[in-house]
Design a protein around this motif. Structure first.
Motif, short mmCIF file in Angstrom:
data_model
loop_
_atom_site.label_atom_id
_atom_site.label_comp_id
_atom_site.label_asym_id
_atom_site.label_seq_id
_atom_site.Cartn_x
_atom_site.Cartn_y
_atom_site.Cartn_z
N ASP A 1 -72.70 -59.25 -38.37
CA ASP A 1 -72.80 -60.60 -38.93
C ASP A 1 -71.53 -61.42 -38.68
O ASP A 1 -71.53 -62.63 -38.90
CB ASP A 1 -73.06 -60.54 -40.45
N LYS A 2 -70.47 -60.76 -38.24
CA LYS A 2 -69.21 -61.48 -38.05
C LYS A 2 -68.97 -61.85 -36.59
O LYS A 2 -67.90 -62.36 -36.24
CB LYS A 2 -68.05 -60.65 -38.60
N PHE A 3 -69.96 -61.54 -35.75
CA PHE A 3 -69.85 -61.91 -34.32
C PHE A 3 -71.02 -62.84 -33.99
O PHE A 3 -72.12 -62.67 -34.50
CB PHE A 3 -69.88 -60.67 -33.44
N SER A 4 -70.75 -63.81 -33.12
CA SER A 4 -71.80 -64.75 -32.73
C SER A 4 -71.71 -65.01 -31.22
O SER A 4 -70.77 -64.55 -30.57
CB SER A 4 -71.60 -66.07 -33.50
N PRO A 5 -72.68 -65.74 -30.68
CA PRO A 5 -72.62 -66.05 -29.23
C PRO A 5 -71.39 -66.87 -28.85
O PRO A 5 -71.05 -66.97 -27.68
CB PRO A 5 -73.91 -66.86 -29.00
N THR A 6 -70.71 -67.43 -29.84
CA THR A 6 -69.51 -68.23 -29.52
C THR A 6 -68.20 -67.48 -29.81
O THR A 6 -67.12 -68.02 -29.62
CB THR A 6 -69.50 -69.56 -30.32
N THR A 7 -68.32 -66.22 -30.26
CA THR A 7 -67.09 -65.46 -30.52
C THR A 7 -66.38 -65.23 -29.19
O THR A 7 -66.97 -64.66 -28.26
CB THR A 7 -67.42 -64.09 -31.17
N PRO A 8 -65.11 -65.66 -29.09
CA PRO A 8 -64.38 -65.48 -27.82
C PRO A 8 -64.30 -64.00 -27.44
O PRO A 8 -64.12 -63.14 -28.30
CB PRO A 8 -62.99 -66.04 -28.12
N ASP A 9 -64.44 -63.73 -26.17
CA ASP A 9 -64.36 -62.34 -25.69
C ASP A 9 -62.92 -61.82 -25.81
O ASP A 9 -61.98 -62.52 -25.46
CB ASP A 9 -64.81 -62.25 -24.23
N ASP A 10 -62.82 -60.61 -26.33
CA ASP A 10 -61.53 -59.95 -26.48
C ASP A 10 -61.66 -58.61 -25.75
O ASP A 10 -62.48 -57.77 -26.14
CB ASP A 10 -61.25 -59.76 -27.98
N ALA A 11 -60.85 -58.44 -24.70
CA ALA A 11 -61.02 -57.27 -23.82
C ALA A 11 -60.92 -55.96 -24.60
O ALA A 11 -61.69 -55.02 -24.35
CB ALA A 11 -59.98 -57.32 -22.71
N GLU A 12 -59.98 -55.91 -25.54
CA GLU A 12 -59.77 -54.66 -26.28
C GLU A 12 -61.00 -54.35 -27.16
O GLU A 12 -61.49 -53.21 -27.20
CB GLU A 12 -58.52 -54.78 -27.14
N LEU A 13 -61.50 -55.39 -27.84
CA LEU A 13 -62.69 -55.18 -28.70
C LEU A 13 -63.92 -54.83 -27.87
O LEU A 13 -64.74 -54.00 -28.28
CB LEU A 13 -62.96 -56.44 -29.53
N ILE A 14 -64.03 -55.47 -26.71
CA ILE A 14 -65.20 -55.17 -25.85
C ILE A 14 -65.15 -53.71 -25.40
O ILE A 14 -66.17 -53.01 -25.40
CB ILE A 14 -65.25 -56.13 -24.64
N ALA A 15 -63.95 -53.24 -25.06
CA ALA A 15 -63.82 -51.84 -24.65
C ALA A 15 -64.21 -50.92 -25.80
O ALA A 15 -64.92 -49.91 -25.61
CB ALA A 15 -62.39 -51.55 -24.20
N ARG A 16 -63.80 -51.28 -27.02
CA ARG A 16 -64.12 -50.45 -28.19
C ARG A 16 -65.63 -50.43 -28.48
O ARG A 16 -66.21 -49.39 -28.79
CB ARG A 16 -63.38 -50.97 -29.43
#
Lengths: 370, 66
Positions: free
Chosen positions: B39-54
């Motif tokens: 619920d805390k992420f949306s289509p406009t949440t900026p991409d964060d490489a570290e979070l994406i890897a996790r």
């Protein structure tokens, strides 16, 4: 058979189990679950229980206090015998090395084989439920619960073994043996349905803290919102930082998932002003500060709601946090808490942590069978 | 770029939830407990490489193919 419960306060494992066997006499049970004070020699109580109740499947653990029917006990062993009218099938497995990332592969393969499905992901979650009992001093509950969730959609519920607040050694039991650094998993196919109770007596306080620096493996939060954790926590409550620890019991923190609270209990303030918790917290996690509500009232409502939903409870396993027990003792309400379950075929114990989807604190998780 | 984490979380929920409301709720809670509140992420949440890897690692652990 109808479910039977019993307890014994005999001091020797032999006498205690003999008393349990007498009180539980009747048709052969399919599953026996027992919780024993750490004052019993773990290897002896496990072996005696196996001798008395095999070929029933058996599992259990050491405790920080026991629960049965309408009473809370100390220095006892409690047991529940469940028959085919409640348990259609059960498979008990031991996870012998909690530090091994692959330790669950074998047990879940065996469970899948027992229930004749290709893998544990194929188990029907409407009919199957899991019990997990884990070494309460392993510090491995979070990883264990994550790995269980990786392997299956079946819900596992349970508790971390205790040792009567000595914090020296906790044990889990299966197959007549006692284990440390281990967990017992049981997957049950319920004969007539089951339900889960998770009750924690807290509401959100209105303030939130974000863990910005953590030492996850030590279960420590170094900073909330960029400030030393104890200072930020105290500021949020409007109390001096030196008195932060005095607020822990009545104001733990909680992860809130769509209104459902998963309590994270602070344990102590470290010398560097960090807060050590009873479960790990990841960096970036937003936690709500909680305020205590009435434990007896909340538990009554939770159990009654489940009884109504299931159309009756024929057996109940109660994994009750030791912090809840300590609070009940402090306020002189242990008898009142025990009485909530009077007339219900219930056994349980005071745990060093509760399990439901993850590892949680200051909560009672319960498995109810119709 | 934005929204990658939300997309991955949606795939996890869809594949592990199997369209069953109870399973969807369970996987949602499991994700929250593992540090990703959908619920805390949306289509406009900026991409964060570290979070994406996790979150990719989490999908792998949950046996979800992206």
């Amino acid at each position: 058979m109808t479910t039977r419960t019993a307890y014994s306060q005999q001091s020797s494992p032999q006498d205690a189990v003999r008393e349990l066997a007498t009180r539980l006499a009747g048709p052969k049970p399919r599953l026996v679950v027992y919780f024993a004070s750490s004052h019993y020699v773990p290897e002896e109580i496990a072996a005696e229980m196996q001798r008395a109740f095999a070929p029933a499947a058996l599992l259990g653990c050491t405790t920080a206090g026991e629960l049965v029917g309408g009473v809370m006990l100390k220095n006892s062993v409690v047991a529940i015998a469940l028959g085919a009218d409640v348990i259609e099938a059960v498979q008990v497995e031991v996870v012998t090395d909690l530090s091994n990332p692959d330790a669950l592969v074998g047990p879940f393969a065996s469970i899948a084989s027992h229930f004749k499905v290709p893998n544990a992901m194929e188990l029907d979650t409407d009919r199957h439920v899991g019990i997990v009992l884990v070494d309460g001093l392993s510090g491995a509950e979070e990883r264990l619960m994550e790995r269980i969730g990786n392997q299956t959609d079946v819900i596992f519920i349970g508790g971390s073994a205790g040792d009567d607040l000595r914090f020296q050694a906790t044990h889990v039991f299966a197959n007549g043996r006692s284990y440390r650094n281990a967990a017992i998993l049981a997957v049950i196919r319920a004969a007539n349905g089951f339900g889960i109770v998770k009750t924690q007596s807290f509401r959100t306080h209105g303030k939130k803290l974000v863990a910005t620096r953590v030492r996850e493996d030590q279960r420590e939060v170094l900073e909330f919102d960029g400030k030393p954790a104890a200072q930020a926590y105290a500021e949020a409550l409007g109390v001096p930082a030196t008195t932060a620890a005095e607020q822990f019991m009545s104001h733990p923190l909680g992860l809130v998932a769509r209104g459902d609270i998963f309590v994270r209990s602070p344990q102590q303030v470290t010398a560097e002003g960090a807060i050590r918790f009873y479960c790990s917290i990841q960096a970036g996690t937003e936690l709500a500060i909680l305020t205590a509500t009435d434990m007896i009232e909340d538990t009554v409502h939770a159990v009654e709601a489940k009884r109504e939903e299931l159309g009756g409870i024929s057996a109940l396993l109660n994994f009750n946090c030791i912090l809840r027990t300590l609070e009940l003792e402090k306020t002189g309400r242990t008898q009142a808490y025990g009485k909530l379950f009077e007339g219900l075929p219930m056994v349980g114990f005071s745990t060093y942590g509760e399990q439901y989807l993850g590892h949680i604190n200051q909560t009672a998780t319960m498995l109810a069978f119709h | 770029m934005a929204g990658t984490i939300k997309k991955i979380l949606d795939v996890i929920i869809s594949k592990r939830g199997k369209g069953d409301k109870i399973l969807v709720d369970i996987i949602h809670t499991r994700l929250v407990l593992r540090g990703f509140d959908p619920d805390k992420f949306s289509p406009t949440t900026p991409d964060d490489a570290e979070l994406i890897a996790r979150v990719r690692k989490l999908a792998l652990e949950l046996n979800v193919t992206l």
